[in-house]
Scaffold this motif. Structure first.
Motif, PDB file in Angstrom:
ATOM      1  N   GLU A  51       0.835  -1.213   0.000  1.00 37.97           N
ATOM      2  CA  GLU A  51       0.000   0.000   0.000  1.00 37.97           C
ATOM      3  C   GLU A  51       0.867   1.260   0.000  1.00 37.97           C
ATOM      4  N   LEU A  52       1.897   1.276   0.838  1.00 38.64           N
ATOM      5  CA  LEU A  52       2.765   2.451   0.925  1.00 38.64           C
ATOM      6  C   LEU A  52       3.664   2.576  -0.301  1.00 38.64           C
ATOM      7  N   ARG A  53       4.038   1.458  -0.904  1.00 37.47           N
ATOM      8  CA  ARG A  53       4.817   1.522  -2.150  1.00 37.47           C
ATOM      9  C   ARG A  53       4.013   2.243  -3.240  1.00 37.47           C
ATOM     10  N   ALA A  54       2.736   1.957  -3.323  1.00 40.34           N
ATOM     11  CA  ALA A  54       1.885   2.631  -4.313  1.00 40.34           C
ATOM     12  C   ALA A  54       1.817   4.135  -4.027  1.00 40.34           C
ATOM     13  N   LYS A  55       1.695   4.506  -2.743  1.00 44.21           N
ATOM     14  CA  LYS A  55       1.657   5.923  -2.376  1.00 44.21           C
ATOM     15  C   LYS A  55       2.979   6.616  -2.715  1.00 44.21           C
ATOM     16  N   ALA A  56       4.098   5.935  -2.431  1.00 44.81           N
ATOM     17  CA  ALA A  56       5.408   6.521  -2.708  1.00 44.81           C
ATOM     18  C   ALA A  56       5.607   6.732  -4.204  1.00 44.81           C
ATOM     19  N   ARG A  57       5.161   5.772  -4.984  1.00 46.91           N
ATOM     20  CA  ARG A  57       5.294   5.910  -6.438  1.00 46.91           C
ATOM     21  C   ARG A  57       4.459   7.088  -6.940  1.00 46.91           C
ATOM     22  N   ASP A  58       3.246   7.211  -6.446  1.00 48.85           N
ATOM     23  CA  ASP A  58       2.388   8.328  -6.850  1.00 48.85           C
ATOM     24  C   ASP A  58       2.983   9.669  -6.424  1.00 48.85           C
ATOM     25  N   ALA A  59       3.741   9.657  -5.324  1.00 45.44           N
ATOM     26  CA  ALA A  59       4.341  10.891  -4.821  1.00 45.44           C
ATOM     27  C   ALA A  59       5.655  11.239  -5.513  1.00 45.44           C
ATOM     28  N   GLY A  60       6.099  10.409  -6.463  1.00 44.97           N
ATOM     29  CA  GLY A  60       7.362  10.665  -7.154  1.00 44.97           C
ATOM     30  C   GLY A  60       8.588  10.301  -6.344  1.00 44.97           C
ATOM     31  N   LEU A  61       8.406   9.479  -5.305  1.00 41.63           N
ATOM     32  CA  LEU A  61       9.519   9.057  -4.441  1.00 41.63           C
ATOM     33  C   LEU A  61       9.821   7.592  -4.717  1.00 41.63           C
ATOM     34  N   TRP A  62      10.214   7.303  -5.933  1.00 41.43           N
ATOM     35  CA  TRP A  62      10.320   5.929  -6.411  1.00 41.43           C
ATOM     36  C   TRP A  62      11.607   5.760  -7.211  1.00 41.43           C
ATOM     37  N   ASN A  63      12.341   4.669  -6.956  1.00 39.56           N
ATOM     38  CA  ASN A  63      13.586   4.376  -7.687  1.00 39.56           C
ATOM     39  C   ASN A  63      14.572   5.546  -7.623  1.00 39.56           C
ATOM     40  N   LEU A  64      14.622   6.223  -6.501  1.00 36.82           N
ATOM     41  CA  LEU A  64      15.522   7.368  -6.372  1.00 36.82           C
ATOM     42  C   LEU A  64      16.983   6.951  -6.506  1.00 36.82           C
ATOM     43  N   TRP A  65      17.294   5.702  -6.206  1.00 31.81           N
ATOM     44  CA  TRP A  65      18.662   5.192  -6.297  1.00 31.81           C
ATOM     45  C   TRP A  65      19.155   5.127  -7.730  1.00 31.81           C
ATOM     46  N   LEU A  66      18.246   4.994  -8.678  1.00 31.33           N
ATOM     47  CA  LEU A  66      18.612   4.793 -10.081  1.00 31.33           C
ATOM     48  C   LEU A  66      19.203   6.091 -10.592  1.00 31.33           C
ATOM     49  N   ALA A  67      20.502   6.218 -10.419  1.00 32.46           N
ATOM     50  CA  ALA A  67      21.180   7.508 -10.556  1.00 32.46           C
ATOM     51  C   ALA A  67      21.158   8.013 -12.001  1.00 32.46           C
ATOM     52  N   ASN A  68      22.165   8.744 -12.378  1.00 32.44           N
ATOM     53  CA  ASN A  68      22.130   9.489 -13.638  1.00 32.44           C
ATOM     54  C   ASN A  68      22.423   8.599 -14.842  1.00 32.44           C
ATOM     55  N   HIS A  69      21.651   7.553 -14.996  1.00 31.44           N
ATOM     56  CA  HIS A  69      21.740   6.700 -16.170  1.00 31.44           C
ATOM     57  C   HIS A  69      20.425   5.942 -16.302  1.00 31.44           C
ATOM     58  N   HIS A  70      20.268   5.275 -17.402  1.00 29.00           N
ATOM     59  CA  HIS A  70      19.042   4.536 -17.674  1.00 29.00           C
ATOM     60  C   HIS A  70      17.829   5.484 -17.570  1.00 29.00           C
ATOM     61  N   ASP A  71      16.743   5.079 -16.974  1.00 27.43           N
ATOM     62  CA  ASP A  71      15.553   5.933 -16.926  1.00 27.43           C
ATOM     63  C   ASP A  71      15.219   6.331 -15.492  1.00 27.43           C
ATOM     64  N   GLY A  72      16.242   6.542 -14.700  1.00 28.09           N
ATOM     65  CA  GLY A  72      16.046   6.949 -13.321  1.00 28.09           C
ATOM     66  C   GLY A  72      15.765   8.435 -13.203  1.00 28.09           C
ATOM     67  N   PRO A  73      15.693   8.951 -11.977  1.00 25.46           N
ATOM     68  CA  PRO A  73      15.370  10.364 -11.760  1.00 25.46           C
ATOM     69  C   PRO A  73      16.524  11.310 -12.082  1.00 25.46           C
ATOM     70  N   GLY A  74      17.692  10.769 -12.426  1.00 25.46           N
ATOM     71  CA  GLY A  74      18.805  11.621 -12.833  1.00 25.46           C
ATOM     72  C   GLY A  74      19.578  12.236 -11.693  1.00 25.46           C
ATOM     73  N   LEU A  75      19.540  11.622 -10.506  1.00 24.66           N
ATOM     74  CA  LEU A  75      20.286  12.138  -9.370  1.00 24.66           C
ATOM     75  C   LEU A  75      21.722  11.632  -9.400  1.00 24.66           C
ATOM     76  N   THR A  76      22.647  12.449  -8.915  1.00 30.14           N
ATOM     77  CA  THR A  76      24.005  11.969  -8.715  1.00 30.14           C
ATOM     78  C   THR A  76      24.042  11.112  -7.450  1.00 30.14           C
TER      79      THR A  76
END
Length: 400
Positions: A51-76
């Motif tokens: 349930e909370l995973r769905a809320k986090a995804r809707d809030a844009g707090l998802w796969n934050l680890w997926l750094a500046n490559h592939h289709d992640g959020p582009g964080l260093t």
């Protein structure tokens, strides 16, 4: 080096803190119990976590680890470190809510970096998008796991399938995992670092046995740290991850950022333990005065503050090195941070337990769970002693 935070990361941190305050920390004990009671071979996450995973995804707090490559959020890596620390404050429950938990992050990244398009689609995409978990099977009871070149588990090619025989243990997250990346010997006569390969194996394959979850300081529930056996388990020939004989290289590439992620979470856990210690010291009285008035407690507070802040700078430096010169160029600061942070977390948590008295030994606070994790981190991703040897050798080589 610039560890300043962009407006975007500061906004994400505020969103993450608000989510944690509203949905995670007030339910931390409940969520931990749900993990321990509901996770099973066919249940990756308990209902409350889903349930909370769905809320986090809707809030844009998802796969934050997926750094500046592939289709992640582009964080260093430095930027992610700021966010990962927040998740570490609820170390047992929070990372999975944001799809940022190990070993899934490392497995997904290895798949994205080394996998074929078919492997990415079949295995990585579900990890990134669905309520699916995986595990990483490297360590073995019959071999000193500080040297992964001496493993015994084998994968033998039989027509269009790999056939696995062997024994693994301390495989984190195996309960409820859909598949495993298994390091196995494919070329026994090759050079030590070219004997093994990485093979993807479904956990429901015939001959894939979860023998038992091993108790970690008495805790054996939840996602598990498991003993596995392979009795002729078969997987398609196409499930080789990377090239044949490249298992060691894939493992090293996978573990570098993973070590930093562990350290980032550990900083958050240490900060939480520190806050609990200070609040307890201010409110608990003995012999007519609060514990905070005791010079020994003040010494523990001062040491902890110094150690946490110093460790945080080491982790940010290692993350900055990965961002600027890559994983290979950052080997030394990664190893240094790994050793420093695991020891720091254990010391800070231990002091906090001492200030809490017997309460700190119970499950009524997160401290006992933090302590188990801290002690395990001194082995996880390589024991402290192996990293110290590597650090010393690299330093001495500069003066040869």
């Amino acid at each position: 080096m610039d560890f300043g935070h962009s407006d975007r990361v500061l906004a994400l941190r505020e969103d993450l803190r608000a989510f944690m305050a509203d949905h995670v920390l007030p339910r931390e004990a409940e969520l931990a119990r749900a993990i321990d009671e509901e996770v099973a071979p066919d249940v990756a996450y308990p209902a409350a976590i889903r349930e909370l995973r769905a809320k986090a995804r809707d809030a844009g707090l998802w796969n934050l680890w997926l750094a500046n490559h592939h289709d992640g959020p582009g964080l260093t890596n430095v930027e992610y470190g700021v966010l990962c620390e927040e998740m570490g404050r609820a170390l047992y429950v929070a990372p999975a809510i944001f799809n940022c938990s190990f070993p899934d992050t490392g497995n997904a990244e290895a798949m994205l970096d080394y996998g074929t398009p078919e492997q990415v689609q079949q295995y990585a995409r579900p990890l990134l998008e669905d309520d699916v978990r995986s595990c990483f099977a490297l360590t073995e009871p019959e071999a000193a796991s500080s040297d992964p070149t001496n493993i015994f588990t084998t994968a033998t090619l039989d027509g269009d399938e790999w056939v696995l025989e062997g024994h693994k243990w301390w495989i984190s997250g195996a309960i409820g995992a859909s598949w495993a990346i298994v390091m196995a010997v494919t070329d026994p006569d090759a050079a030590p670092h070219q004997r093994a390969s990485m093979v993807i194996v479904s956990t429901d394959a015939e001959g894939f046995e979860i023998v038992r979850p091993l108790p970690l300081m008495g805790h054996a529930a939840g996602y598990g740290h498991c003993e596995l056996r392979f009795h002729g388990a078969r997987t398609p020939k196409a499930n080789l991850l990377g090239g044949r004989g490249e298992g060691f290289a894939v493992a090293q590439a996978r573990l570098g950022p993973g070590r930093i992620h562990h350290c980032m979470r550990a900083i958050g856990a240490a900060e939480r333990a520190f806050e609990l210690m200070c609040r307890r010291a201010q409110t608990r009285e003995t012999r007519g005065e609060p514990l905070a008035a005791k010079q020994m407690v003040q010494d523990w507070v001062a040491k902890s503050r110094i150690e946490i802040d110093t460790a945080r700078l080491s982790v940010l430096h290692a993350a900055w090195m990965i961002d600027t010169v890559g994983k290979k160029g950052a080997l030394q600061p990664i190893a240094q941070a790994k050793v420093q942070v695991a020891s720091m977390l254990q010391e800070v948590v231990d002091r906090s337990i001492q200030v809490h008295g017997a309460l700190g030994l119970s499950e009524d606070t997160p401290l006992a769970s933090f302590w188990r994790t801290a002690r395990a981190l001194r082995f996880g991703d390589g024991p402290d002693e192996v990293h110290k040897v590597a650090i010393a050798r690299r330093e001495l080589a500069r003066f040869a």
